[in-house]
Design a protein around this motif. Sequence first.
Motif, PDB file in Angstrom:
ATOM      1  N   ILE A  93       0.853  -1.196   0.000  1.00 30.82           N
ATOM      2  CA  ILE A  93       0.000   0.000   0.000  1.00 30.82           C
ATOM      3  C   ILE A  93       0.883   1.238   0.000  1.00 30.82           C
ATOM      4  CG2 ILE A  93      -1.758   1.300   1.287  1.00 30.82           C
ATOM      5  CD1 ILE A  93      -2.648  -1.400   2.526  1.00 30.82           C
ATOM      6  N   ARG A  94       1.920   1.199   0.849  1.00 27.97           N
ATOM      7  CA  ARG A  94       2.788   2.368   0.988  1.00 27.97           C
ATOM      8  C   ARG A  94       3.565   2.652  -0.296  1.00 27.97           C
ATOM      9  NH1 ARG A  94       4.218   0.263   6.783  1.00 27.97           N
ATOM     10  NH2 ARG A  94       6.326   1.047   6.521  1.00 27.97           N
ATOM     11  N   LEU A  95       3.985   1.589  -0.988  1.00 22.02           N
ATOM     12  CA  LEU A  95       4.735   1.777  -2.232  1.00 22.02           C
ATOM     13  C   LEU A  95       3.839   2.426  -3.301  1.00 22.02           C
ATOM     14  CD1 LEU A  95       7.414   1.273  -3.754  1.00 22.02           C
ATOM     15  CD2 LEU A  95       6.393  -0.820  -4.602  1.00 22.02           C
ATOM     16  N   LEU A  96       2.617   1.903  -3.433  1.00 26.06           N
ATOM     17  CA  LEU A  96       1.689   2.471  -4.422  1.00 26.06           C
ATOM     18  C   LEU A  96       1.362   3.923  -4.077  1.00 26.06           C
ATOM     19  CD1 LEU A  96      -0.737  -0.549  -4.965  1.00 26.06           C
ATOM     20  CD2 LEU A  96       1.003   0.275  -6.527  1.00 26.06           C
ATOM     21  N   PHE A  97       1.216   4.181  -2.786  1.00 25.58           N
ATOM     22  CA  PHE A  97       0.929   5.543  -2.320  1.00 25.58           C
ATOM     23  C   PHE A  97       2.084   6.483  -2.700  1.00 25.58           C
ATOM     24  CE2 PHE A  97       0.768   8.817   1.082  1.00 25.58           C
ATOM     25  CZ  PHE A  97      -0.528   9.250   0.885  1.00 25.58           C
ATOM     26  N   ALA A  98       3.305   5.967  -2.541  1.00 23.98           N
ATOM     27  CA  ALA A  98       4.492   6.767  -2.874  1.00 23.98           C
ATOM     28  C   ALA A  98       4.467   7.156  -4.351  1.00 23.98           C
ATOM     29  CB  ALA A  98       5.762   5.988  -2.550  1.00 23.98           C
ATOM     30  N   PHE A  99       4.131   6.200  -5.216  1.00 25.70           N
ATOM     31  CA  PHE A  99       4.068   6.497  -6.645  1.00 25.70           C
ATOM     32  C   PHE A  99       2.974   7.530  -6.941  1.00 25.70           C
ATOM     33  CE2 PHE A  99       6.498   2.542  -7.332  1.00 25.70           C
ATOM     34  CZ  PHE A  99       7.461   3.066  -8.180  1.00 25.70           C
ATOM     35  N   MET A 100       1.843   7.370  -6.244  1.00 21.70           N
ATOM     36  CA  MET A 100       0.715   8.278  -6.485  1.00 21.70           C
ATOM     37  C   MET A 100       1.093   9.722  -6.120  1.00 21.70           C
ATOM     38  SD  MET A 100      -2.309   8.012  -7.677  1.00 21.70           S
ATOM     39  CE  MET A 100      -2.651   9.634  -8.309  1.00 21.70           C
TER      40      MET A 100
ATOM     41  N   ALA B  16      -3.877   8.458 -11.801  1.00 17.51           N
ATOM     42  CA  ALA B  16      -4.947   7.950 -10.937  1.00 17.51           C
ATOM     43  C   ALA B  16      -5.632   6.745 -11.586  1.00 17.51           C
ATOM     44  CB  ALA B  16      -5.961   9.059 -10.670  1.00 17.51           C
ATOM     45  N   GLY B  17      -5.857   6.841 -12.898  1.00 18.60           N
ATOM     46  CA  GLY B  17      -6.502   5.737 -13.625  1.00 18.60           C
ATOM     47  C   GLY B  17      -5.644   4.481 -13.590  1.00 18.60           C
ATOM     48  N   ILE B  18      -4.343   4.652 -13.865  1.00 21.71           N
ATOM     49  CA  ILE B  18      -3.443   3.490 -13.883  1.00 21.71           C
ATOM     50  C   ILE B  18      -3.362   2.857 -12.493  1.00 21.71           C
ATOM     51  CG2 ILE B  18      -1.015   2.794 -14.175  1.00 21.71           C
ATOM     52  CD1 ILE B  18      -0.851   4.899 -16.430  1.00 21.71           C
ATOM     53  N   MET B  19      -3.264   3.729 -11.481  1.00 24.54           N
ATOM     54  CA  MET B  19      -3.168   3.225 -10.103  1.00 24.54           C
ATOM     55  C   MET B  19      -4.417   2.426  -9.737  1.00 24.54           C
ATOM     56  SD  MET B  19      -0.960   3.256  -7.794  1.00 24.54           S
ATOM     57  CE  MET B  19       0.175   4.543  -8.141  1.00 24.54           C
ATOM     58  N   CYS B  20      -5.550   2.948 -10.183  1.00 24.36           N
ATOM     59  CA  CYS B  20      -6.831   2.313  -9.904  1.00 24.36           C
ATOM     60  C   CYS B  20      -6.875   0.894 -10.522  1.00 24.36           C
ATOM     61  CB  CYS B  20      -7.891   3.218 -10.525  1.00 24.36           C
ATOM     62  SG  CYS B  20      -9.519   2.794 -10.139  1.00 24.36           S
ATOM     63  N   ILE B  21      -6.430   0.811 -11.780  1.00 16.05           N
ATOM     64  CA  ILE B  21      -6.411  -0.489 -12.472  1.00 16.05           C
ATOM     65  C   ILE B  21      -5.456  -1.443 -11.745  1.00 16.05           C
ATOM     66  CG2 ILE B  21      -5.746  -1.645 -14.641  1.00 16.05           C
ATOM     67  CD1 ILE B  21      -6.665   0.981 -16.059  1.00 16.05           C
TER      68      ILE B  21
END
Lengths: 355, 103
Positions: free
Chosen positions: A288-295, A329-334
């Motif tokens: 979760i934290r890694l994806l959050f960092a990218f976002m 945001a779209g890519i992260m969502c997918i």
Amino acid sequence: MEIFELYLPIAGIHFNALLLLGIGFCVGVLGGFFGVGGAWIVTPALNIFGFPMPYAIGTDFAHIFGKSIVSTNKHGKMGNVDWKLGLTTMAGTIPGVECGAQLIMMLEKYGKHLGYDLVGIIVRWTYIVMLILLAIWMMYDYFFIRKRKLTEKLRDSASSKPRKKSFIMKIRDIKLRPMMHFNKSAIESISFWVIFLIFFLCGFISGFLGVGGGFIRMPALVYLIGCPTALAVGTDLFVVMLDGGYGCLTYAFKGRVEILAALVMLIGAAIGAQIGVTAVRYIRGYGIRLLFAFMILFAGLSILLKQIYSMTNIKILSDLSGIVIITSAGIMCILIMVKLFINAYNEKKTQKADS
Amino acid sequence: MNRKFINGFILLIILFSIGTCIIPQTAYCEGGGKDATMITKKIPSEGLGSFNKWWVDMYNEYRVAYALCATGLMMMLGITVGFGTDLILKMFGFKTTKIIHHE
């Protein structure tokens, strides 16, 4: 696509309902998963597609409120909300937000005296630097510190040498009364003043930048208080829900909520939020934290483009800024949904094999 | 001083702060840091369908009722759609019960 065109009487425009549903869904997934309100995605997204700015923030607030009720309720059922910690963190926020806002006003006055937009420049650059540094820190934590900790743990368990105290443990060791305990977050003892100071700083940044601050609170709960990631996400959403309710009420009273748009967005967001929250169950805290960092890295990049646009007046940079935030945001969502489905499928397969 | 008294006192400060200042302050931050001004213009409601007309009339005439209805509706719809989606996710076999926190 014309059949999906919706007339929004209060804003006085026609807007595509599918687009509203899509934006809502996307922010719902991200909000439920990361524990943020997502105004920093919705407002530029609505704006770029031609939604009038005076109604964008209010409409955004209205859907954030509905969505955060769904997310908080579901996180609560999953045991991810520490209500006591949430309320306590809010106590530190008030003087912080007020001080941040006061500093902005001082800068505004000073800027007027100098004759240029001092606030805009300082706020945007602070925002950019902060988002990028936070993202880099979280990535560094994921790729280096986590591995080092795992190696140290293995080494220390083999030897009898006592382990070095972590930063969080040092913070918890400050014995400044009154001491508090948060059973749900597995925090045996922590000084009220430590929490107060940490969230005073979060509030200060929030007030200074003029943002909700979910993206600051969540990492603060994890890295400074030592809250498990899923709990930090749920607890943060509880705070977002309170803000959202108040924001929805006052902005609607001021005539800034386009109710029809908010309703359509909320349908998408409520479905998305359910998926986002469920994903927290299937993805580990570090993931979760890694994806959050990218976002937040992409959010920082988007604001950087906007800042360069304000300096150079090259129109394409402004559009690009919106495109960066919407696409990421779209890519992260997918990515979150794919991860959810794969992990759920694998878990089911393992369970079947076990039985 | 009595420990219970101190705890109660802290709780009181927290509740008072939340009720009076924290929520408005942080909400304004979410909206860009500034308290928005009120929009006073009247929206024409001629030719609108019944649902839209009802909302627009309320928006024009009873702003407080509009604000309360909008907030209430958001809450109700959020809960309803959330409940429905929860059932659908359960039907597909996703677990939505308590989790063990792991990093």
